[in-house]
Design a protein around this motif. Structure first.
Motif, short mmCIF file in Angstrom:
data_model
loop_
_atom_site.label_atom_id
_atom_site.label_comp_id
_atom_site.label_asym_id
_atom_site.label_seq_id
_atom_site.Cartn_x
_atom_site.Cartn_y
_atom_site.Cartn_z
N UNK A 7 0.86 -1.18 0.00
CA UNK A 7 0.00 0.00 0.00
C UNK A 7 0.90 1.22 0.00
N UNK A 8 1.11 1.80 -1.17
CA UNK A 8 2.01 2.95 -1.30
C UNK A 8 1.18 4.23 -1.27
N UNK A 9 1.57 5.13 -0.38
CA UNK A 9 0.85 6.39 -0.22
C UNK A 9 1.82 7.53 -0.47
N UNK A 10 1.48 8.40 -1.39
CA UNK A 10 2.28 9.60 -1.65
C UNK A 10 1.78 10.68 -0.71
N UNK A 11 2.62 11.07 0.25
CA UNK A 11 2.18 11.93 1.34
C UNK A 11 1.98 13.39 0.94
N UNK A 12 2.48 13.81 -0.22
CA UNK A 12 2.26 15.19 -0.65
C UNK A 12 1.09 15.29 -1.63
N UNK A 13 0.36 14.21 -1.79
CA UNK A 13 -0.83 14.18 -2.64
C UNK A 13 -2.04 14.62 -1.83
N UNK A 14 -2.97 15.31 -2.45
CA UNK A 14 -4.18 15.74 -1.74
C UNK A 14 -5.01 14.54 -1.28
N UNK A 15 -4.82 13.41 -1.90
CA UNK A 15 -5.55 12.17 -1.58
C UNK A 15 -4.88 11.40 -0.45
N UNK A 16 -3.76 11.89 0.05
CA UNK A 16 -2.94 11.15 1.03
C UNK A 16 -3.72 10.74 2.27
N UNK A 17 -4.48 11.65 2.85
CA UNK A 17 -5.20 11.31 4.07
C UNK A 17 -6.23 10.22 3.81
N UNK A 18 -6.95 10.34 2.71
CA UNK A 18 -7.95 9.32 2.35
C UNK A 18 -7.26 7.97 2.13
N UNK A 19 -6.13 7.98 1.44
CA UNK A 19 -5.39 6.73 1.20
C UNK A 19 -4.91 6.11 2.51
N UNK A 20 -4.40 6.93 3.41
CA UNK A 20 -3.93 6.42 4.70
C UNK A 20 -5.08 5.82 5.51
N UNK A 21 -6.22 6.49 5.50
CA UNK A 21 -7.37 5.98 6.24
C UNK A 21 -7.87 4.66 5.65
N UNK A 22 -7.80 4.51 4.34
CA UNK A 22 -8.19 3.25 3.70
C UNK A 22 -7.24 2.12 4.10
N UNK A 23 -5.95 2.41 4.15
CA UNK A 23 -4.97 1.41 4.57
C UNK A 23 -5.19 1.05 6.03
N UNK A 24 -5.46 2.06 6.86
CA UNK A 24 -5.72 1.81 8.27
C UNK A 24 -6.94 0.90 8.43
#
Length: 98
Positions: free
Chosen positions: A61-78
């Motif tokens: 699960x790769x998340x680009x932290x400077x992307x506007x979608x980062x928080x949503x991606x992190x929450x999905x991984x969580x």
């Protein structure tokens, strides 16, 4: 959306909080699942690898932290990690009952 400094700071705090939650989940569930978390400061990227308990299969699960979608991606991984931990705990409980 991110032009407001307060909004940007809140967004960054939410990202850091979620990353801390992922590390806490990985540590607290080490008895049932194997998780590897890699952070790249130069690439502003987080990679969360969830290993299957009995095979070499794993999910990246790769998340680009400077992307506007980062928080949503992190929450999905969580959410995915919480689900996998609960599933594995249920499997272990069923094996213990058998």
């Amino acid at each position: 959306m991110m032009n407001n400094p307060v909004t940007k700071a809140a967004f960054e705090r939410a990202i850091l909080s979620t990353i801390n939650n992922l590390y806490a989940l990985a540590i607290e569930s080490a008895d049932v699942i194997s998780v590897r978390i890699e952070y790249s400061s130069s690439m502003k990227m987080l990679n969360v690898v969830i290993f299957s308990h009995n095979t070499t299969e794993h999910a990246h699960n790769i998340i680009l932290l400077d992307d506007e979608q980062a928080l949503m991606d992190l929450l999905l991984v969580e959410d995915k990690l919480i689900e996998r931990i609960a599933q594995r705990r249920d499997e272990l409980e069923e094996e213990g009952d058998a």
